[in-house]
Design an enzyme around this catalytic site. Structure first.
Site, short mmCIF file in Angstrom:
data_model
loop_
_atom_site.label_atom_id
_atom_site.label_comp_id
_atom_site.label_asym_id
_atom_site.label_seq_id
_atom_site.Cartn_x
_atom_site.Cartn_y
_atom_site.Cartn_z
N LYS A 1 0.81 -1.22 0.00
CA LYS A 1 0.00 0.00 0.00
C LYS A 1 0.85 1.28 0.00
O LYS A 1 0.32 2.37 -0.26
CB LYS A 1 -0.95 0.00 1.19
CG LYS A 1 -1.98 -1.12 1.16
CD LYS A 1 -2.89 -1.03 -0.06
CE LYS A 1 -4.03 -2.04 0.03
NZ LYS A 1 -4.93 -1.96 -1.11
N SER B 1 -2.75 -12.56 4.16
CA SER B 1 -3.02 -12.46 2.72
C SER B 1 -1.86 -13.02 1.91
O SER B 1 -2.07 -13.62 0.85
CB SER B 1 -3.29 -11.00 2.33
OG SER B 1 -2.13 -10.20 2.49
#
Length: 376
Positions: free
Chosen positions: A52, A313
């Site tokens: 991110k 994830s």
């Protein structure tokens, strides 16, 4: 290693210059099926330890260029945590960079953009603490509202206060950053060793990594198959049901196929506009549903067998890559995205089986010599 001791290179002017150029790391035969090669794209090498960082930098660079982010304006976003951490970190330097362009650098060191992050209650508490450590204010929305609630709250606060809303789920700056960085990095690094990319494997949160990277890969390596994964108990894409939208592209309602799942950062309770655009281009060749339990198990295997500490994830994506490799032709090369670091999951199921206290085996080791034994 031939380059050990060589140094990083020219010193950086600020931490945002460290975003990107993360390594591909080969996975050993202890996890990778025989006759295939899997590389992990380790995004925790970014300065704030997740993929991110790219998204946040892309949004800020666009906002600086088009003037939509005003000097001293508060920045706000809804996030599961990693985007918020990246936003909180970059707001501390972004005005300094702008001020260099406007010749007020002396004041810039004393100023920054205030940052407010809206985050749903279920996400890990360490993420909240990291964002606050970086100077952000964190507003937590009730669990019952799911991801949609934090998006609505952020929009509401931005409109009331005149704050800059990042729109990570809608802005083209999201996928374009991956088109300009993540995709080229993967292709260029494999070209250095003369390897052909047969499969690229990822999950989705906003859909920016998928849409931007897949678009670049398809243009430059058209034979590469893109594998997109989602939680097996929250198959939003698999349902074939679209998310209704507001005029700005934000979700207007929670998706009926959504159910709570343990993969933080993946699959909110709506299909983001950024993701939908990638799906509309048919960038994915295959969907993989992630069963319960395998994500945590694979993350733990990566840590114990490869020395790779990634989040839930990352485990989900690697599981999808391994399952894909089992069916792939011999000699196939796969790249799996590992979005962040496992250190962001200390309070989650990833570490639930790991005690902070010594177990019986460790106590036996301690008692095997006479000095300094900490008895329970």
């Amino acid at each position: 290693m031939a380059n050990r001791g060589k140094g990083y290179g020219v010193p950086l002017n600020n931490i945002s210059e460290a975003v990107g150029n993360t390594p591909l790391v080969k996975i050993s035969s202890r996890i990778c099926p025989e006759g295939r090669t899997i590389y992990a794209k380790c995004e925790y090498f970014n300065p704030l330890s997740s993929v991110k960082d790219r998204l946040a930098l892309g949004i800020f660079e666009k906002a600086e260029k088009d003037g939509s982010l005003k000097e001293g304006q508060t920045v706000i976003e809804a996030t599961s945590g990693n985007t918020g951490i990246a936003m909180a970190g970059l707001t501390q330097i972004i005005l300094f960079r702008s001020s260099l362009y406007t010749a007020v650098a002396m004041m810039a060191a004393q100023r920054g953009h205030p940052c407010v992050i809206v985050m749903a209650e279920p996400f890990s508490v360490e993420r909240r603490k990291i964002m606050r450590m970086l100077g952000a204010k964190v507003v937590v929305t009730p669990k019952a509202g799911k991801g949609l609630a934090m998006v609505e709250k952020a929009k509401e606060l931005a409109e009331k206060n005149g704050w800059f809303l990042c729109h990570q789920f809608e802005t083209d700056a999201n996928w374009k950053m991956h088109y300009e960085s993540t995709g080229p990095e993967i292709c260029n690094d494999l070209n250095l060793i003369g390897a052909k990319l047969d499969y690229w494997v990822t999950g989705y949160g906003t859909g920016g990594t998928f849409s931007g990277t897949a678009k670049y890969i398809k243009e430059h390596s058209p034979d590469t198959k893109v594998i997109l994964a989602e939680p097996g108990n929250a198959t939003l894409i698999g349902s074939g049901i679209k998310t209704p939208r507001n005029d700005d592209g934000s979700p207007a309602a929670s998706h009926p196929a959504f159910k709570a799942h343990p993969i933080q950062g993946w699959t909110p309770d709506f299909i983001p506009l950024v993701l939908e655009k990638g799906l509309d281009e048919a960038l994915q060749d295959e969907m993989v549903d992630i069963p319960d339990g395998v994500s945590v198990a694979m993350s733990q295997s990566l840590a114990r067998k490869e020395g790779i500490l990634t989040g839930i994830s990352g485990g989900a994506t690697m599981w999808a890559a391994v399952e894909t490799a089992k069916k792939a032709p011999e000699g196939s090369v796969l790249v799996a995205m590992l979005a962040d670091t496992g250190e962001r999951y200390l309070s989650t199921p990833l570490f639930a089986s790991i005690s902070a206290e010594m177990n019986e085996e460790e106590l036996a080791i301690a008692r095997s010599t006479p000095s300094w034994i900490l008895e329970p």
